[in-house]
Design a protein around this motif. Structure first.
Motif: not given
Length: 666
Positions: A141-147, A176-182, A218-225, A248-249
Motif C-alpha cells: 500500500s502507499v500508506g500512511p502507516l500511523v505509529i 532509503e528513508i527520508i524525512g519529508i515533513e519534520l 525527546i519531545p517531538e511533534n508528528e513526523e512524516t517519513f 507517520k509517527i
C-alpha cells in the motif's frame, strides 16, 4: 589382418562419398512476444544419388510454447550441389511469466539413409525469460502507516513488500528513508535502518521490511517519513505506483520544563513565582508533543548558598496538568531579615514525571534572592577620567579609571567600548587598541583601569574625539552601575598633519634683476600633511657689505619688508615674490635675508588647538647681490690701476677707462 585394413579403407571411402546434412545454427536465443519467430537452417553437402527426406523434430513437448507446426519435413534433391533449406518456427506468446526455457531440435533421416549421414544434428533454442518472470516489486500500500513511539522499548514497523507476476530466482530491491515533513528538525535516524535492501528468495512473492523506531525520550511533534524503493536487481522491476509508502509517527514525549532557568527576586518581594510549562518548546510558545492526556510531575526545593527557613520557606509538591493545560506556577515565600547580604541561591528541581511525559531542559530553576545594600558594589567612571587629552606622538599611553563604591563582595566585571565621536569613519583600531574589553574587579578591589595603547603610525592625522563608556547591561557579579558612565578621549593632531613650512634649497631662491620690476623670488616647501590653507608671514632685511656703512632702510629697497602669502592646501611647494623698488640701488655683496616669522591655519576649524602648522628648520634664507645684479656701486674693479703715459708737449692728454659699464674720462 591385411584384409581387414583393406576392408576398413573401403568403408571410409564409401562414407566419404555419402552426402552430409547438418544444422547451421546450433544455439539460438529468442524473446517471447507477439509474432516472434526464429529460423533453423539445414544444409546438405556431398553427393546423393536419390533425394533425401529429413525430419526436424523437437526432442521435448513444445505444444504450450510454440504454434503449429510442431515438427517439419524437408527434402534435398539428388546430386552433389550444396543445398540449404530454412525452417521457420513460431513462438506462442502466452502472457505467463516464465524463466529461460531451452528446447532441443534434432535432425532425423527419413529416406535415403544409405545416401546421407548427419554430422551436426542438434540445435538448442532458448526462449528468454518473459512476462516479468522475476517479478514486479512494490509496497502492498502507499500508506500512511500511523505509529506511536514507545518511549522506552521502541517500536517495530513491519512493512509488507509484494512481488507480482513471476517469482523466479532470488531478487532484491534497495530502499532509503527520508524525512519529508519534520517539525522539530529530526531526521531519518529516528527510524533504523535508514537504507538497505528488501530480498525475495526463489518463488517468494512477499517479503517483510522490518524497521525500528528509536526511543529517544525527546519531545517531538508528528513526523512524516517516506520509504522509497530505489532500484530492483537481477531482472526484477519496480512498481512505480507502489514504490513509496509514508510513515507517520504521532506526537510523543510531552515535555515538562521550567519556563526559564533563573529567577531573580529582591529580598523584600515577599514571594517568588516559578513557572513550569508542559507541551511547549523552549520558547514557551510553540506547542511540542501530545497534550491530550493528564500528566504529573514532582518538584523539590534545595539550598545552594541560601538557608531554608531563614531566607526562604521550603516548597515541595506535585503539579498536575489536565489535557491541553500548559502552564503551572510554584509559589515560594521569601523571608526578609534586614541584614546586608550577598545574593542567596536556591534550586527547584523537577522529578518523577508520569510515564506519558518527559522532563526536558531546563529541569532545574535557580532562584536568587538578590543581595541588599549594594553588597557587590556600584561601578562608575572616576571624575579624573571624564576628560583625557593626549596624542599618539607623545609616546605615552593613557587609562581611564573605573571606581567601585559600596560593597566589594565577590568578583565583578563590566564591559567597556570606545567609539568615535566625530565624523571620521576610519577603523578605530588604526589609532588605538583595544576598542573594547572587560574591566575586572576581584573581591575587595575598589578600582580598576581601562588601559589604552595608541598606534604611532607616522601618518599625518587631524585631532580625533572618542567616547569611552562602560556598559551597564554587561555588569556581572551582582554589581550595579551609576553615572558617570562615559568619558571623553581627545587625541590631538599628529605627525604635523597641517604641515611643516620652511624654505626650500638655496638654489630655488633668486634675485630677478633682469625682470621688470626687479624682484626677490622665494620658494617654500611643506612637509607632513597638506590639509588646509596656511598663512605664512615672511620678513626681509637688506644688509650692506661689512666694510660699508649706510643709512639705507629696507623700505628704500623693497616695496614691502614683510610679506604675507597663502600656501594652498594639497600642495607641497609654494613660490612667491617680493618686488624691488625701481629706484633702489643694489650694492655688490649686499645680502637680502628672508625669515619665516609665523605660520597659521587659514579659515579652518579644528576640534582642538592644533600642534601644526609649524616652522621648519630652514626658516632663514640669504641672497647675496652679485655684480651682475648690482646697480648702486660706482668705482673700479681694482683698488689700484697703473697706467703709464707720456706727458704731451702741447695739447692735453685724454684717458678713458671702462669699468663695469661706466665710462670715466680724465
Amino acid at each position: 589382418m591385411l584384409l581387414l585394413v583393406v576392408l576398413l579403407s573401403q568403408i571410409a571411402i564409401l562414407l566419404a562419398q555419402n552426402a552430409q546434412v547438418s544444422f547451421l545454427e546450433t544455439a539460438i536465443s529468442v524473446g517471447e512476444f507477439d509474432d516472434s519467430s526464429f529460423t533453423l537452417r539445414v544444409q546438405k553437402t556431398g553427393r546423393s544419388d536419390t533425394s533425401i527426406t529429413i525430419l526436424v523434430d523437437p526432442t521435448e513437448g513444445i505444444v504450450n510454447d510454440f504454434r503449429v507446426p510442431y515438427n517439419q519435413f524437408i527434402e534435398f534433391s539428388a546430386g552433389d550441389a550444396v543445398e540449404t533449406i530454412e525452417t521457420t518456427w513460431y513462438i506462442l506468446n502466452d502472457d505467463i511469466p516464465e524463466d529461460d526455457e531451452v528446447f532441443t531440435f534434432e535432425l532425423s533421416v527419413l529416406s535415403g539413409a544409405g545416401q546421407v549421414t548427419v554430422s551436426q544434428g542438434i540445435s538448442r533454442v532458448t526462449i528468454e525469460s518473459n512476462d516479468d518472470a522475476y517479478g514486479i516489486i512494490g509496497f502492498s500500500s502507499v500508506g500512511p502507516l500511523v505509529i506511536s513511539e514507545d518511549p522506552f522499548e521502541g517500536t517495530i514497523i513491519n512493512v509488507t513488500c509484494s512481488r507480482e507476476r513471476g517469482a523466479f530466482s532470488s531478487v532484491s530491491a534497495t530502499f532509503e528513508i527520508i524525512g519529508i515533513e519534520l517539525t522539530d528538525g529530526s531526521g531519518p535516524d529516528d527510524i533504523l535502518p535508514s537504507s538497505g535492501s528488501v530480498v525475495f528468495k526463489n518463488n517468494q512473492s512477499e517479503s517483510i521490511l522490518s524497521l525500528r523506531i528509536i526511543p529517544d525520550q525527546i519531545p517531538e511533534n508528528e513526523e512524516t517519513f517516506e520509504i522509497r524503493l530505489l532500484e530492483a536487481t537481477d531482472g526484477a522491476k519496480l512498481d512505480g505506483s507502489l514504490s513509496k509508502i509514508t510513515v507517520k509517527i504521532l506526537k510523543n514525549d510531552s515535555p515538562l520544563r521550567f519556563a526559564q532557568a533563573f529567577y531573580l527576586y529582591e529580598e523584600d518581594a515577599g514571594t517568588a513565582l516559578i513557572t513550569v510549562n508542559r507541551g511547549l518548546a523552549e520558547d514557551g510558545v510553540t506547542q511540542l508533543g501530545p497534550d491530550d492526556e493528564t500528566v504529573t510531575v514532582g518538584y523539590f526545593m534545595g539550598s545552594s548558598s541560601g538557608t531554608l527557613g531563614l531566607d526562604a520557606v521550603a516548597s515541595n509538591g506535585t503539579l498536575t496538568f489536565l489535557p491541553r493545560e500548559y502552564t503551572k506556577t510554584i509559589t515560594i515565600t521569601i523571608l526578609s531579615d534586614n541584614i546586608p547580604e550577598i545574593g542567596e541561591d536556591f534550586e527547584i528541581i523537577l522529578a518523577n514525571s508520569s510515564s506519558n511525559a518527559v522532563i526536558a531542559e531546563p529541569s532545574v530553576a535557580v532562584l536568587t534572592i538578590l543581595g541588599n545594600d549594594d553588597q557587590n558594589g556600584v561601578l562608575f567612571l572616576k571624575d579624573s577620567s571624564l576628560y583625557v587629552t593626549t596624542g599618539e606622538d607623545t609616546g605615552v599611553n593613557t587609562n581611564f579609571i573605573v571606581e567601585r563604591f559600596g560593597g566589594t563582595f565577590g568578583d565583578v566585571s563590566i564591559n567597556y567600548e570606545i567609539v568615535r565621536n566625530d565624523s571620521n569613519t576610519d577603523d578605530i583600531s588604526n589609532d588605538l587598541i583595544p576598542s573594547e574589553g572587560v574591566v575586572y574587579f576581584s573581591e575587595g578591589q575598589t578600582s580598576s583601569e581601562i588601559n589604552i595603547t595608541f598606534i604611532d603610525d607616522n601618518i599625518p592625522e587631524e585631532a580625533e574625539r572618542y567616547i569611552v563608556r562602560i556598559l551597564p547591561s554587561t555588569v556581572t557579579g551582582g554589581a550595579s552601575v551609576r553615572a558617570p558612565t562615559e568619558g571623553q578621549l581627545l587625541l590631538v593632531d599628529s605627525d604635523d598633519v597641517y604641515g611643516v613650512i620652511q624654505f626650500s634649497s638655496d638654489i630655488d631662491q633668486s634675485i630677478a634683476a633682469s625682470e621688470s620690476p626687479r624682484k626677490l623670488k622665494l620658494t617654500l616647501t611643506r612637509g607632513g600633511g597638506l590639509i588646509g590653507d596656511i598663512l605664512v608671514n615672511v620678513t626681509v632685511t637688506y644688509e650692506l657689505p661689512d666694510e660699508e656703512e649706510s643709512t639705507i632702510r629696507i623700505e628704500d629697497i623693497l616695496d614691502i619688508a614683510s610679506e604675507t602669502t597663502v600656501f594652498p592646501q594639497d600642495l607641497s611647494i609654494h613660490r612667491f615674490s617680493i618686488n624691488i623698488q625701481n629706484d633702489a640701488y643694489l650694492s655688490v655683496n649686499a645680502v637680502f635675508k628672508a625669515t619665516i616669522q609665523e605660520v597659521d591655519l587659514l579659515n579652518y576649524d579644528t576640534i582642538l588647538p592644533p600642534s601644526s602648522p609649524r616652522i621648519g628648520v630652514k626658516d632663514v634664507v640669504s641672497l647675496e647681490v652679485s655684480p651682475a645684479e648690482a646697480n648702486g656701486d660706482v668705482g673700479f674693479d681694482q683698488n689700484s690701476l697703473k697706467l703709464e703715459v707720456e706727458e704731451p708737449e702741447e695739447d692735453a692728454l685724454t684717458v678713458c677707462i671702462l669699468n663695469n659699464n661706466f665710462f670715466f674720462k680724465f
